[in-house]
Design a protein around this motif. Structure first.
Motif, PDB file in Angstrom:
ATOM      1  N   ALA A   1       5.647   4.024 -18.841  1.00 50.58           N
ATOM      2  CA  ALA A   1       5.824   5.093 -17.182  1.00 50.58           C
ATOM      3  C   ALA A   1       4.619   5.658 -16.493  1.00 50.58           C
ATOM      4  CB  ALA A   1       6.622   6.131 -17.557  1.00 50.58           C
ATOM      5  N   ILE A   2       4.457   4.367 -15.551  1.00 53.75           N
ATOM      6  CA  ILE A   2       3.073   5.379 -15.079  1.00 53.75           C
ATOM      7  C   ILE A   2       3.101   4.280 -13.701  1.00 53.75           C
ATOM      8  CG2 ILE A   2       2.180   2.836 -16.164  1.00 53.75           C
ATOM      9  CD1 ILE A   2      -0.191   3.978 -15.968  1.00 53.75           C
ATOM     10  N   THR A   3       2.455   5.458 -12.779  1.00 57.71           N
ATOM     11  CA  THR A   3       2.666   4.507 -11.083  1.00 57.71           C
ATOM     12  C   THR A   3       1.387   4.184 -10.946  1.00 57.71           C
ATOM     13  OG1 THR A   3       4.833   5.360 -10.599  1.00 57.71           O
ATOM     14  CG2 THR A   3       2.866   5.329  -8.488  1.00 57.71           C
ATOM     15  N   ALA A   4       0.705   3.329  -9.774  1.00 54.11           N
ATOM     16  CA  ALA A   4      -0.667   3.353  -9.486  1.00 54.11           C
ATOM     17  C   ALA A   4      -0.521   3.496  -7.954  1.00 54.11           C
ATOM     18  CB  ALA A   4      -0.811   2.171 -10.349  1.00 54.11           C
ATOM     19  N   VAL A   5      -1.725   4.013  -6.890  1.00 55.38           N
ATOM     20  CA  VAL A   5      -2.300   4.192  -6.436  1.00 55.38           C
ATOM     21  C   VAL A   5      -3.750   3.330  -5.893  1.00 55.38           C
ATOM     22  CG1 VAL A   5      -2.109   5.022  -3.787  1.00 55.38           C
ATOM     23  CG2 VAL A   5      -0.746   5.583  -5.618  1.00 55.38           C
ATOM     24  N   SER A   6      -4.334   2.842  -5.343  1.00 50.72           N
ATOM     25  CA  SER A   6      -5.196   1.692  -4.768  1.00 50.72           C
ATOM     26  C   SER A   6      -5.801   2.832  -4.320  1.00 50.72           C
ATOM     27  CB  SER A   6      -4.940   0.320  -4.789  1.00 50.72           C
ATOM     28  OG  SER A   6      -4.841   0.724  -3.398  1.00 50.72           O
ATOM     29  N   GLY A   7      -7.851   2.686  -4.471  1.00 49.42           N
ATOM     30  CA  GLY A   7      -8.517   3.519  -3.368  1.00 49.42           C
ATOM     31  C   GLY A   7      -8.046   3.521  -1.564  1.00 49.42           C
ATOM     32  N   GLN A   8      -7.889   1.941  -1.523  1.00 47.09           N
ATOM     33  CA  GLN A   8      -7.833   1.202   0.279  1.00 47.09           C
ATOM     34  C   GLN A   8      -6.443   1.631  -0.103  1.00 47.09           C
ATOM     35  OE1 GLN A   8      -7.528  -3.150  -0.162  1.00 47.09           O
ATOM     36  NE2 GLN A   8      -7.120  -2.833   2.528  1.00 47.09           N
TER      37      GLN A   8
ATOM     38  N   ALA B   1      -6.588  12.754   0.760  1.00 46.73           N
ATOM     39  CA  ALA B   1      -8.310  12.437   0.686  1.00 46.73           C
ATOM     40  C   ALA B   1      -8.023  14.347  -0.985  1.00 46.73           C
ATOM     41  CB  ALA B   1      -8.950  14.174   0.836  1.00 46.73           C
ATOM     42  N   GLN B   2      -7.228  14.644  -1.858  1.00 44.87           N
ATOM     43  CA  GLN B   2      -6.831  15.350  -2.168  1.00 44.87           C
ATOM     44  C   GLN B   2      -5.283  14.847  -3.266  1.00 44.87           C
ATOM     45  OE1 GLN B   2      -6.579  19.241  -0.430  1.00 44.87           O
ATOM     46  NE2 GLN B   2      -8.610  19.658  -1.791  1.00 44.87           N
ATOM     47  N   ILE B   3      -5.355  15.363  -4.515  1.00 43.49           N
ATOM     48  CA  ILE B   3      -3.655  15.028  -4.996  1.00 43.49           C
ATOM     49  C   ILE B   3      -2.636  15.209  -4.786  1.00 43.49           C
ATOM     50  CG2 ILE B   3      -5.201  14.855  -7.066  1.00 43.49           C
ATOM     51  CD1 ILE B   3      -4.037  16.390  -8.510  1.00 43.49           C
ATOM     52  N   GLY B   4      -2.263  16.098  -3.941  1.00 41.79           N
ATOM     53  CA  GLY B   4      -1.835  17.040  -3.859  1.00 41.79           C
ATOM     54  C   GLY B   4      -1.394  16.649  -2.340  1.00 41.79           C
ATOM     55  N   ASP B   5      -1.627  15.484  -1.700  1.00 41.76           N
ATOM     56  CA  ASP B   5      -1.541  14.057  -1.209  1.00 41.76           C
ATOM     57  C   ASP B   5      -0.415  12.915  -1.267  1.00 41.76           C
ATOM     58  OD1 ASP B   5      -2.857  15.749   1.357  1.00 41.76           O
ATOM     59  OD2 ASP B   5      -4.575  15.345   1.294  1.00 41.76           O
ATOM     60  N   LEU B   6      -0.983  12.976  -2.907  1.00 46.88           N
ATOM     61  CA  LEU B   6       0.035  11.732  -3.088  1.00 46.88           C
ATOM     62  C   LEU B   6       1.845  11.972  -3.469  1.00 46.88           C
ATOM     63  CD1 LEU B   6      -2.549  10.644  -6.055  1.00 46.88           C
ATOM     64  CD2 LEU B   6      -1.970   9.692  -4.415  1.00 46.88           C
ATOM     65  N   THR B   7       1.846  13.555  -2.807  1.00 45.93           N
ATOM     66  CA  THR B   7       3.878  13.375  -3.358  1.00 45.93           C
ATOM     67  C   THR B   7       4.465  12.861  -2.166  1.00 45.93           C
ATOM     68  OG1 THR B   7       3.893  15.596  -1.770  1.00 45.93           O
ATOM     69  CG2 THR B   7       2.841  15.962  -4.457  1.00 45.93           C
ATOM     70  N   SER B   8       3.496  12.345  -1.103  1.00 51.48           N
ATOM     71  CA  SER B   8       4.599  11.268  -0.436  1.00 51.48           C
ATOM     72  C   SER B   8       5.220   9.761  -0.809  1.00 51.48           C
ATOM     73  CB  SER B   8       4.026  11.350   1.038  1.00 51.48           C
ATOM     74  OG  SER B   8       2.469  10.978   1.101  1.00 51.48           O
ATOM     75  N   ARG B   9       3.748   9.976  -1.984  1.00 53.39           N
ATOM     76  CA  ARG B   9       3.686   8.147  -2.396  1.00 53.39           C
ATOM     77  C   ARG B   9       4.431   8.550  -3.895  1.00 53.39           C
ATOM     78  NH1 ARG B   9       1.417   8.761   2.954  1.00 53.39           N
ATOM     79  NH2 ARG B   9       0.682   7.250   3.512  1.00 53.39           N
ATOM     80  N   ILE B  10       4.076   9.353  -4.663  1.00 54.16           N
ATOM     81  CA  ILE B  10       4.271   9.158  -5.941  1.00 54.16           C
ATOM     82  C   ILE B  10       5.902  10.671  -6.469  1.00 54.16           C
ATOM     83  CG2 ILE B  10       3.844   9.732  -8.634  1.00 54.16           C
ATOM     84  CD1 ILE B  10       1.269   8.522  -7.084  1.00 54.16           C
ATOM     85  N   PRO B  11       7.204  10.691  -5.963  1.00 52.54           N
ATOM     86  CA  PRO B  11       7.532  11.133  -5.364  1.00 52.54           C
ATOM     87  C   PRO B  11       7.918  12.521  -7.309  1.00 52.54           C
ATOM     88  CG  PRO B  11       8.982   9.217  -5.742  1.00 52.54           C
ATOM     89  CD  PRO B  11       7.552   9.069  -6.108  1.00 52.54           C
TER      90      PRO B  11
ATOM     91  N   LEU C   1       8.327  -4.824   1.266  1.00 52.08           N
ATOM     92  CA  LEU C   1       9.015  -2.976   1.368  1.00 52.08           C
ATOM     93  C   LEU C   1       9.032  -2.364  -0.666  1.00 52.08           C
ATOM     94  CD1 LEU C   1      11.903  -4.311   2.348  1.00 52.08           C
ATOM     95  CD2 LEU C   1      10.410  -2.587   4.067  1.00 52.08           C
ATOM     96  N   GLY C   2       9.081  -1.030  -0.097  1.00 50.80           N
ATOM     97  CA  GLY C   2       9.510  -0.582  -1.409  1.00 50.80           C
ATOM     98  C   GLY C   2      10.360   1.161  -1.939  1.00 50.80           C
ATOM     99  N   PHE C   3      10.748   1.522  -3.187  1.00 48.92           N
ATOM    100  CA  PHE C   3      12.116   2.501  -3.113  1.00 48.92           C
ATOM    101  C   PHE C   3      11.094   2.653  -4.457  1.00 48.92           C
ATOM    102  CE2 PHE C   3      16.218   3.103  -3.672  1.00 48.92           C
ATOM    103  CZ  PHE C   3      16.651   4.575  -3.509  1.00 48.92           C
ATOM    104  N   THR C   4      11.128   4.159  -4.423  1.00 51.52           N
ATOM    105  CA  THR C   4      10.569   4.812  -5.004  1.00 51.52           C
ATOM    106  C   THR C   4      11.507   5.674  -6.215  1.00 51.52           C
ATOM    107  OG1 THR C   4       8.713   3.621  -5.512  1.00 51.52           O
ATOM    108  CG2 THR C   4       8.894   5.401  -7.376  1.00 51.52           C
ATOM    109  N   GLY C   5      11.972   6.755  -6.889  1.00 48.44           N
ATOM    110  CA  GLY C   5      12.851   7.647  -6.713  1.00 48.44           C
ATOM    111  C   GLY C   5      13.369   8.115  -8.242  1.00 48.44           C
TER     112      GLY C   5
END
Length: 789
Positions: free
Chosen positions: A61-68, A76-86, A630-634
Motif C-alpha cells: 500500500a503506497i501513494t506517490a507524489v512527483s517532484g513536479q 515545501a515540507q512533508i506537513g503540506d502533503l496531508t491535503s494530497r495523502i489523507p 480526476l482523483g479520489f483517495t480516501g
C-alpha cells in the motif's frame, strides 16, 4: 462542515467507487491496452523495494507524489502533503513534530525512534525534528503504509516516507520557481541545475529559500503576527561513472530552519487552586489571538525553533554476477533547539529543549534475478550519539507564590549501535503467481545516562549553546522536591541490548499483465530506550505507595507491530482508470507514547499494553479525455487503544480527584482502553480535478483539491475540550504555460475555506490543567512563476 456531513459524503463516494472496483476484474479482462499511455493515466515509477518498478506492480500500500507536483502545489515540507495523502497526518505545532499513518505514529518525546520512518536516498532520518526538514529538488515522495522492516535500515512500525532526490544526468538542465503568498507575506524560491563536467561525470546543485513574514496568529503582548519562518537549504550531488557497470554518487546537503513565536493559544483556564495553582490566562477565546511574553526578568525567554542539519553521503552501484551490488554510506550531524512559553502573559514558565545528534550508517546490499528467483540480501550498521537537554524554568513569584526562581534540568547522553542482516527471496511459481519471503534480524545496544537536577535560571536562552543553558545548584534541591514530590537524581551506566527478528511474507497474483491482487503479513519492531524526561513517581498517600526514583524507571520497552494486509491494484477502461484498494489489520504491543502523569512538567514516556488499527483504503485516478484528470483517495481507519490503563487524566478528571482527596498534588490516571488514538479520524478523503488544454502557443489549465477529515482529538489523553470537528479544505490553482513547457505562471489558493482547525493540543506547562491549542494556517492566496529548460 460537520463531521456527519463528511462521513456521509465519503461513505457515498466510497460505496460508489467500491461498486466500480468490484466490477473491475471483468472489465479488466476485456479492456485492451492503449498504445499511447499519454492518452490515459500515466505510469508512476517508484523505488519502494529498492528497484524501479511501476507503482501498480508493487504489492504494497503506497501513494506517490512527483517532484513536479510538489513544486506546482508549493509543497515545501512533508506537513503540506496531508491535503494530497489523507492517510498521512503531520503536525508541527508540538515541541516534537507528530507524523502518523493509519492512526499511529510516535509520541511527543525526543526519546523515541520514529514509528513513521523518514528515508532520503536510503539514509535514515530517524529523529523527531527531521520532519521539519524542507522538501526541494525532489524526484518523488513515496508514502508506504503499515510496518516497513525489510528494506529500510531502521525499522518503522507504522509506515515510512521514502524520498528520492533528483540526480544529475548527462545533459545540461536548469529549473526553478518563485512563489509569493499574500496573506502571510511568504516567499518560496527553489531551483536546481545539472552541469555535465566530462564524459561519465556530472554535477547537480540545488537549493531553496523560504521566508514567512506574517504568522497566522496575533500576539497581543508583543504586537506581532506569529509564528514566522526563515529557512534555506542547499544540496550538491556529483555523479561519476569511472568504468562500465560502476556508478558513484557523492552528496552533500545543508539545511537551516528557523521559526520564531510559536506559542499555543489558550482554550481552557488552569484549575484555580491558590496559592500554588492560582494563575489564570487573560483570555481563552479560540480566535487566533495569544497573549504571551517571556522577554522580561527573570526569564528573558525566547519563543523559537531552530534546526541545522548536515548530510554527507556516498553511494556506489556495481554490476556483479548478473545483479547489482550497492553500498550506501552516510554521515549526519543534526542540531536542534527550541524555546517555548506556556501561553502565559506573565513570566511564570519557560521551556528549552535541545539536542545534538550525530549518526553514521553503512549498508551493503546485493540484488539480482536468476530464473524464477529474485533475491536480495545485505547488512546494515548504524552508530548514533545524542546529547539531550531539557530545561523547564519556573518563576512562581510572578503569581505571588513565595518561592525562588529555579530550573528543572533533564540531561541525557545516549549512544546507540545497530547491526542487522536481511534477506528476501521472491519465487515466481508461474508467470502470474509469486511468493515473497524475507526477514531482518537486528541487534541493538544503547548506553547512556539520565539526570533530573535543580538549578538556577539561565536567562535569554537561544540556539546553539547546549550545556551552557544549564547552571546546577544543589541548594535548590528542597524547592525541587517540594514542587515535584520527588528528589533530584543522576543515573549513569544505563545499558540495554535487544534482538529483533522481523519476518515478512507476500503472496502476489497477477490477474493479467497490469492488474494484481496481493496479501501481506509482516512483524516489525521499534527499539526501546531511556526516557530523557524521567523525573520519578511521587508518593501516593491514598495507596501508601512511596516515592519511586530508580534507574529502571527510565527504561521503556520496544514497540512491536503485527500487520495483515490485502490489496488489489490495476488499470482498466483503455488505461483511463487506475485503482488501488487495500484492507489492513495491525496490532501494536507496548506502543510507545507519552503522558502528563502526576507532577510531571514535561511529557513522560509510557508503554501502551496493546493497540490496533484496522480499516480499508482506496485510490482512483481517472483520465476520461485528454487533458482532464480526476482523483479520489480516501480511507476508513479505526485506530484504538485496547489496553492502556495508565493514561493521563483530563482536566475534569483531575479536578474530581483533587476535590475527592483534598490534595492538589494527587496523582490521577485514567484507563484509555477503548479510546481512539490522538489525531485519528475515522474517515479521510480527497477529491481532485485538473484540466489543461492548448490555446495557440500556450497551455491553459487549472484544478482543485478538496480534502476532508471527520472529527478527531488533538490531545494525548482524549481531552474533550481539545476535540476537533470534521472539516473540508479547498485548494485550487490556475495556470498559464508555454506550449513547450519552458515557463509557467500560476495563481494558487490553499485552504480557501479558511478553516483554522486545531492541529495539536496539550496541557500548558507551568499550569494545572490549563489547555492550549495550535491552530493551522488559514486561507493562503499567491502567485508562482517557474521555468524549466
Amino acid at each position: 462542515m460537520s463531521g456527519s456531513c463528511i462521513h456521509r459524503a465519503l461513505a457515498c463516494g466510497t460505496a460508489m467507487m467500491l461498486v466500480i472496483g468490484c466490477a473491475l476484474p471483468a472489465v479488466a479482462q476485456t479492456a485492451p491496452a492503449a498504445d499511447n499511455a499519454d492518452a490515459g493515466v500515466n505510469d508512476i515509477i517508484v523505488t519502494a523495494r529498492k528497484a524501479s518498478e511501476n507503482l501498480r506492480d508493487v504489492p504494497v500500500a503506497i501513494t506517490a507524489v512527483s517532484g513536479q507536483q510538489l513544486t506546482e502545489a508549493k509543497i515545501a515540507q512533508i506537513g503540506d502533503l496531508t491535503s494530497r495523502i489523507p492517510q498521512l497526518v503531520v503536525s508541527y505545532s508540538a515541541t516534537q513534530p507528530a507524523v502518523l499513518i493509519r492512526g499511529f505514529g510516535t509520541g511527543n518525546s525526543q526519546s523515541f525512534d520514529q514509528a513513521v520512518g523518514k528515508f532520503i536516498d536510503n539514509i535514515s532520518y530517524g529523529r523527531d525534528q527531521d520532519a521539519r526538514l524542507p522538501l526541494f529538488d525532489v524526484e518523488r515522495v513515496e508514502v508506504l503504509k503499515g510496518p516497513q522492516v525489510l528494506l529500510f535500515g531502521n525499522s518503522s512500525t507504522a509506515g515510512a516516507l521514502n524520498i528520492t532526490t533528483r540526480k544529475p544526468g548527462d545533459d545540461f538542465e536548469a529549473d526553478g520557481s518563485a512563489a509569493y503568498e499574500f496573506n502571510h507575506q511568504e516567499i518560496l524560491v527553489q531551483g536546481g541545475m545539472t552541469l555535465p563536467i566530462a564524459e561519465g561525470a556530472s554535477l547537480r546543485v540545488s537549493g531553496m529559500y523560504q521566508d514567512l513574514n506574517k504568522g497566522p496568529n496575533f500576539n497581543v503582548a508583543t504586537g506581532r503576527h506569529v509564528s514566522t519562518d526563515e529557512n534555506y537549504a542547499a544540496r550538491a550531488i556529483l555523479r561519476l561513472n569511472p568504468a562500465d557497470g560502476i556508478e558513484v554518487m557523492l552528496k552533500a546537503e545543508y539545511d537551516h530552519i528557523r521559526n520564531k513565536g510559536m506559542v499555543g493559544e489558550p482554550v481552557a483556564q488552569p484549575l484555580f487552586i491558590p496559592p500554588i495553582f492560582g494563575y489564570q490566562f487573560p483570555e481563552v477565546n479560540y480566535d487566533g489571538r495569544i497573549n504571551s511574553d517571556n522577554s522580561v526578568a527573570p526569564l528573558f525567554g525566547n519563543d523559537f525553533q531552530a534546526l541545522n542539519n548536515q548530510t554527507y553521503q556516498m553511494d556506489v552501484n556495481a554490476d556483479l554476477l548478473g545483479g547489482t551490488l550497492t553500498s550506501t554510506s552516510g554521515y549526519r550531524d543534526l542540531e536542534m533547539g527550541l524555546g517555548a512559553a506556556g501561553g502565559q502573559d506573565v513570566p511564570l514558565f519557560s521551556g528549552y529543549i535541545g539536542y545534538r545528534n550525530k549518526q553514521f550508517s553503512q549498508e551493503l546490499r546485493f540484488a539480482g534475478k536468476y530464473g524464477s528467483f529474485d533475491i536480495l540480501f545485505g547488512g546494515f550498521y548504524q552508530w548514533e550519539k545524542r546529547d539531550n537537554i531539557t530545561v523547564a524554568d519556573f518563576n512562581a513569584a510572578a503569581i505571588g507564590v513565595p518561592l525562588p526562581p529555579f530550573a528543572l534540568n533533564l540531561l541525557s547522553l545516549q549512544k546507540t549501535k545497530s547491526y542487522s542482516g536481511f534477506g528476501d527471496v521472491t519465487y515466481h511459481l508461474t508467470d502470474a503467481f509469486s511468493i515473497e519471503a524475507g526477514a531482518r534480524y537486528a541487534i541493538i545496544t544503547r548506553d547512556g545516562n539520565q539526570s533530573a537536577l535543580a538549578g538556577n535560571i539561565v536567562p535569554n536562552k537561544n540556539f546553539g549553546q547546549g550545556m551552557g543553558w544549564v547552571d546546577l545548584n544543589p541548594a535548590l534541591d528542597p524547592v525541587f522536591f517540594g514542587f515535584f514530590g520527588v528528589p533530584p537524581h543522576s543515573f549513569s551506566g544505563l545499558h540495554l541490548r535487544e534482538t529483533h527478528f522481523q519476518p515478512q511474507v507476500i503472496a502476489q497474483y497477477k490477474v493479467n499483465s497490469h492488474d494484481q491482487v496481493y496479501a501481506k503479513f509482516v512483524k516489525g519492531d521499534k527499539a526501546g530506550g531511556f526516557d530523557v524526561a524521567y523525573q520519578g513517581i511521587p508518593a501516593n498517600p491514598a495507596t501508601g505507595t512511596p516515592v519511586i526514583v530508580e534507574p529502571e524507571g527510565t527504561r521503556f520497552l520496544p514497540e512491536k507491530a503485527e500487520s495483515f494486509e490485502i490489496g488489489y491494484k490495476g488499470i482498466t477502461l483503455d488505461r483511463k482508470l487506475s485503482f488501488a484498494l487495500a484492507a489492513f489489520y495491525t496490532t501494536f504491543t507496548n506502543l510507545q507514547t507519552n503522558a502528563y502523569v502526576g507532577s510531571a512538567t514535561v511529557a513522560v514516556v509510557a508503554n501502551v499494553g496493546k493497540a490496533r488499527s484496522k480499516g480499508f483504503e482506496w485510490e482512483f485516478n481517472y483520465a476520461p479525455v485528454e487533458g482532464l484528470k480526476l482523483g479520489f483517495t480516501g480511507a476508513f481507519t479505526d485506530a484504538k487503544y485496547k489496553d492502556f490503563p495508565g493514561g493521563s487524566c483530563t482536566r475534569q478528571q483531575d479536578l474530581d480527584t483533587i476535590l475527592a482527596t483534598g490534595n492538589p498534588f494527587a496523582v490521577c490516571v485514567q484507563d484509555l482502553s477503548g479510546h481512539r488514538t490522538p489525531m485519528s479520524s475515522r474517515w479521510v478523503g480527497t477529491f481532485s480535478i485538473d484540466y489543461e488544454q492548448p490555446v495557440g502557443d500556450l497551455m491553459l489549465g487549472g484544478g482543485a483539491v478538496l480534502a476532508g477529515r471527520s472529527h478527531y482529538n488533538t490531545s494525548a489523553n482524549d481531552e474533550p475540550l481539545l476535540e476537533q470537528k470534521g472539516y473540508i479544505t479547498v485548494d485550487a490553482h490556475l495556470d498559464v504555460k508555454a506550449g513547450d513547457g519552458t515557463w509557467t505562471f500560476s495563481l494558487f489558493g490553499r485552504n480557501l475555506t479558511d478553516n483554522r482547525y486545531n492541529e495539536y493540543g496539550s496541557i500548558s506547562p507551568g499550569t494545572k490543567d490549563g489547555l492550549v491549542a495550535f491552530p493551522s494556517k488559514g486561507r493562503q492566496i499567491g502567485i508562482r512563476a517557474g521555468f524549466n529548460f
